[in-house]
Motif scaffolding. Structure first.
Motif, PDB file in Angstrom:
ATOM      1  N   MET A 138       0.825  -1.205   0.000  1.00  0.00           N
ATOM      2  CA  MET A 138       0.000   0.000   0.000  1.00  0.00           C
ATOM      3  C   MET A 138       0.861   1.257   0.000  1.00  0.00           C
ATOM      4  O   MET A 138       0.522   2.258  -0.651  1.00  0.00           O
ATOM      5  CB  MET A 138      -0.935   0.003   1.215  1.00  0.00           C
ATOM      6  CG  MET A 138      -1.907  -1.172   1.290  1.00  0.00           C
ATOM      7  SD  MET A 138      -3.031  -1.298  -0.119  1.00  0.00           S
ATOM      8  CE  MET A 138      -3.972   0.225   0.029  1.00  0.00           C
ATOM      9  N   ILE A 139       1.968   1.218   0.715  1.00  0.00           N
ATOM     10  CA  ILE A 139       2.879   2.366   0.749  1.00  0.00           C
ATOM     11  C   ILE A 139       3.566   2.523  -0.599  1.00  0.00           C
ATOM     12  O   ILE A 139       3.724   3.651  -1.105  1.00  0.00           O
ATOM     13  CB  ILE A 139       3.909   2.206   1.883  1.00  0.00           C
ATOM     14  CG1 ILE A 139       3.200   2.120   3.245  1.00  0.00           C
ATOM     15  CG2 ILE A 139       4.915   3.355   1.853  1.00  0.00           C
ATOM     16  CD1 ILE A 139       2.355   3.326   3.607  1.00  0.00           C
ATOM     17  N   ALA A 140       3.979   1.416  -1.220  1.00  0.00           N
ATOM     18  CA  ALA A 140       4.611   1.479  -2.538  1.00  0.00           C
ATOM     19  C   ALA A 140       3.660   2.057  -3.581  1.00  0.00           C
ATOM     20  O   ALA A 140       4.050   2.894  -4.410  1.00  0.00           O
ATOM     21  CB  ALA A 140       5.093   0.092  -2.959  1.00  0.00           C
ATOM     22  N   ILE A 141       2.404   1.638  -3.536  1.00  0.00           N
ATOM     23  CA  ILE A 141       1.402   2.165  -4.479  1.00  0.00           C
ATOM     24  C   ILE A 141       1.164   3.645  -4.217  1.00  0.00           C
ATOM     25  O   ILE A 141       1.053   4.450  -5.153  1.00  0.00           O
ATOM     26  CB  ILE A 141       0.098   1.361  -4.380  1.00  0.00           C
ATOM     27  CG1 ILE A 141       0.311  -0.062  -4.907  1.00  0.00           C
ATOM     28  CG2 ILE A 141      -1.035   2.044  -5.148  1.00  0.00           C
ATOM     29  CD1 ILE A 141      -0.811  -1.034  -4.574  1.00  0.00           C
ATOM     30  N   ALA A 142       1.092   4.041  -2.947  1.00  0.00           N
ATOM     31  CA  ALA A 142       0.904   5.449  -2.594  1.00  0.00           C
ATOM     32  C   ALA A 142       2.023   6.313  -3.148  1.00  0.00           C
ATOM     33  O   ALA A 142       1.797   7.400  -3.711  1.00  0.00           O
ATOM     34  CB  ALA A 142       0.814   5.605  -1.079  1.00  0.00           C
ATOM     35  N   ARG A 143       3.259   5.829  -3.008  1.00  0.00           N
ATOM     36  CA  ARG A 143       4.404   6.604  -3.515  1.00  0.00           C
ATOM     37  C   ARG A 143       4.368   6.689  -5.035  1.00  0.00           C
ATOM     38  O   ARG A 143       4.659   7.739  -5.614  1.00  0.00           O
ATOM     39  CB  ARG A 143       5.699   5.969  -3.028  1.00  0.00           C
ATOM     40  CG  ARG A 143       5.936   6.166  -1.533  1.00  0.00           C
ATOM     41  CD  ARG A 143       7.119   5.370  -1.041  1.00  0.00           C
ATOM     42  NE  ARG A 143       7.353   5.595   0.391  1.00  0.00           N
ATOM     43  CZ  ARG A 143       7.992   4.755   1.178  1.00  0.00           C
ATOM     44  NH1 ARG A 143       8.498   3.618   0.689  1.00  0.00           N
ATOM     45  NH2 ARG A 143       8.161   5.041   2.462  1.00  0.00           N
ATOM     46  N   ALA A 144       4.029   5.569  -5.687  1.00  0.00           N
ATOM     47  CA  ALA A 144       3.956   5.573  -7.147  1.00  0.00           C
ATOM     48  C   ALA A 144       2.892   6.529  -7.651  1.00  0.00           C
ATOM     49  O   ALA A 144       3.044   7.163  -8.702  1.00  0.00           O
ATOM     50  CB  ALA A 144       3.686   4.160  -7.644  1.00  0.00           C
ATOM     51  N   ALA A 145       1.789   6.643  -6.903  1.00  0.00           N
ATOM     52  CA  ALA A 145       0.685   7.513  -7.282  1.00  0.00           C
ATOM     53  C   ALA A 145       0.905   8.962  -6.869  1.00  0.00           C
ATOM     54  O   ALA A 145       0.154   9.840  -7.302  1.00  0.00           O
ATOM     55  CB  ALA A 145      -0.609   7.002  -6.665  1.00  0.00           C
ATOM     56  N   GLY A 146       1.896   9.213  -6.020  1.00  0.00           N
ATOM     57  CA  GLY A 146       2.079  10.564  -5.478  1.00  0.00           C
ATOM     58  C   GLY A 146       0.920  10.984  -4.605  1.00  0.00           C
ATOM     59  O   GLY A 146       0.550  12.152  -4.564  1.00  0.00           O
ATOM     60  N   ALA A 147       0.345  10.022  -3.884  1.00  0.00           N
ATOM     61  CA  ALA A 147      -0.847  10.301  -3.064  1.00  0.00           C
ATOM     62  C   ALA A 147      -0.461  11.089  -1.823  1.00  0.00           C
ATOM     63  O   ALA A 147       0.257  10.583  -0.973  1.00  0.00           O
ATOM     64  CB  ALA A 147      -1.519   8.990  -2.679  1.00  0.00           C
ATOM     65  N   ASP A 148      -0.960  12.289  -1.717  1.00  0.00           N
ATOM     66  CA  ASP A 148      -0.572  13.227  -0.656  1.00  0.00           C
ATOM     67  C   ASP A 148      -1.784  13.523   0.228  1.00  0.00           C
ATOM     68  O   ASP A 148      -2.786  14.074  -0.238  1.00  0.00           O
ATOM     69  CB  ASP A 148      -0.040  14.516  -1.290  1.00  0.00           C
ATOM     70  CG  ASP A 148       0.532  15.508  -0.283  1.00  0.00           C
ATOM     71  OD1 ASP A 148       0.253  15.363   0.937  1.00  0.00           O
ATOM     72  OD2 ASP A 148       1.241  16.431  -0.704  1.00  0.00           O
ATOM     73  N   ALA A 149      -1.681  13.179   1.512  1.00  0.00           N
ATOM     74  CA  ALA A 149      -2.786  13.405   2.443  1.00  0.00           C
ATOM     75  C   ALA A 149      -3.099  14.891   2.612  1.00  0.00           C
ATOM     76  O   ALA A 149      -4.224  15.243   2.999  1.00  0.00           O
ATOM     77  CB  ALA A 149      -2.461  12.790   3.797  1.00  0.00           C
ATOM     78  N   CYS A 150      -2.144  15.733   2.331  1.00  0.00           N
ATOM     79  CA  CYS A 150      -2.363  17.173   2.490  1.00  0.00           C
ATOM     80  C   CYS A 150      -3.110  17.783   1.298  1.00  0.00           C
ATOM     81  O   CYS A 150      -3.483  18.944   1.337  1.00  0.00           O
ATOM     82  CB  CYS A 150      -1.030  17.895   2.675  1.00  0.00           C
ATOM     83  SG  CYS A 150      -0.165  17.415   4.191  1.00  0.00           S
ATOM     84  N   ARG A 151      -3.335  16.964   0.256  1.00  0.00           N
ATOM     85  CA  ARG A 151      -4.068  17.449  -0.914  1.00  0.00           C
ATOM     86  C   ARG A 151      -5.415  16.766  -1.054  1.00  0.00           C
ATOM     87  O   ARG A 151      -6.064  16.871  -2.102  1.00  0.00           O
ATOM     88  CB  ARG A 151      -3.248  17.232  -2.190  1.00  0.00           C
ATOM     89  CG  ARG A 151      -1.987  18.062  -2.269  1.00  0.00           C
ATOM     90  CD  ARG A 151      -1.517  18.219  -3.719  1.00  0.00           C
ATOM     91  NE  ARG A 151      -1.250  16.931  -4.347  1.00  0.00           N
ATOM     92  CZ  ARG A 151      -0.046  16.378  -4.426  1.00  0.00           C
ATOM     93  NH1 ARG A 151       1.008  16.988  -3.897  1.00  0.00           N
ATOM     94  NH2 ARG A 151       0.125  15.199  -5.033  1.00  0.00           N
ATOM     95  N   GLN A 152      -5.842  16.047  -0.034  1.00  0.00           N
ATOM     96  CA  GLN A 152      -7.150  15.361  -0.102  1.00  0.00           C
ATOM     97  C   GLN A 152      -8.303  16.371  -0.111  1.00  0.00           C
ATOM     98  O   GLN A 152      -8.245  17.383   0.545  1.00  0.00           O
ATOM     99  CB  GLN A 152      -7.315  14.428   1.085  1.00  0.00           C
ATOM    100  CG  GLN A 152      -6.584  13.092   0.898  1.00  0.00           C
ATOM    101  CD  GLN A 152      -6.973  12.102   1.968  1.00  0.00           C
ATOM    102  OE1 GLN A 152      -6.922  12.377   3.160  1.00  0.00           O
ATOM    103  NE2 GLN A 152      -7.373  10.912   1.553  1.00  0.00           N
TER     104      GLN A 152
END
Length: 261
Positions: A247-261
């Motif tokens: 899940m962390i690897a996918i988050a990094r690949a996606a550039g998923a940023d909790a501060c931009r939710q």
């Protein structure tokens, strides 16, 4: 072996930013899943994960259209990767039924860590956690990752009161109110000090009931080493962290940023 080599190369490319930007496809997510457990997942073969233990293939997508509740109760591999976990130093009330990481494939977890309490116990090791000796699985780097989290957080004395005493690690049991096994059953989760905990069943699961009292520096330390945080979930459980490197690897690949939710 060729599939594992390709998977590893794909992971490195994504994390280095060489892959195309945007949300990873299912195929990309599956490659990241396989790269996260290279000692267990031998290859992806069509709609199946082939594991190196000689057991039967695990179906990736069972073809059923499920509600969110059904995914939580009986998720397949595709379901478990369907929501992208966000990383970062922000914690905002998650949207309705946004539970990235809370949807799991129990069939895969059993093959990764053991299909019974007895099997899981064979791989438990002790990890020092701020004056406690906690029992967690050594498989897939979980114990080493928790040691790294402890080392990072030990340099921040002001955070210790939030971390200890731990409310527990290994415990073969279902999630409260369900028939689905908790990740604690596999020795791959930790609950930190309950004194500061907030839980959706206590507070009410409505968006307005969300609350978090843990400093985000704790969350970032766990995420750095492959753990997801229950405080990112609509059905929040803020004291809970579980080892989910895919899940962390996918988050990094996606550039998923909790501060931009």
């Amino acid at each position: 072996m060729r599939q594992q080599a390709l998977t590893g190369a794909f992971l490195l490319a994504l994390l280095a930013g060489q892959a195309s930007a945007g949300e990873p496809s299912l195929a990309e997510r599956l490659n990241l899943l396989a790269a996260s457990y290279p000692d267990a997942i031998a290859r992806i073969d069509g709609n199946a994960l082939i594991l190196g233990d000689g057991g039967p293939p695990i179906v990736i997508d069972d073809g059923r259209t499920k509600s969110h509740a059904e995914k939580l109760a009986a998720g397949d591999v595709e379901d478990s990767l369907s929501q992208i976990y966000p990383l970062g130093a922000c914690a905002t009330p998650p949207p309705v039924d946004f539970d990235p990481g809370r949807i799991r494939s129990e069939a895969l977890l059993k093959r990764l860590y053991g299909g019974s309490a007895t099997a899981v116990r064979r791989d438990l090791v002790g990890v020092d956690w701020f004056g406690q000796r906690l029992q967690v699985t050594r498989k897939h780097g979980m114990a080493a990752a928790l040691k790294a989290v402890a080392a990072d957080l030990s340099r921040k004395a002001a955070l210790r009161r939030y971390l200890s005493p731990s409310a527990g690690t290994f415990n073969w049991r279902p999630i409260a109110g369900t028939a689905t096994l908790s990740v604690h059953s596999f020795g791959a989760a930790i609950d930190i000090n309950t004194r500061f905990a907030d839980y959706w069943r206590w507070a009410g699961k409505a968006r307005g009931g969300y609350r978090n009292r843990y400093p985000l520096g704790i969350v970032q330390a766990f995420e750095k080493h492959g753990f997801v945080w229950g405080g990112r979930w609509y059905h929040f459980d803020t004291m809970h962290f579980e080892y989910r490197p895919e899940m962390i690897a996918i988050a990094r690949a996606a550039g998923a940023d909790a501060c931009r939710q």
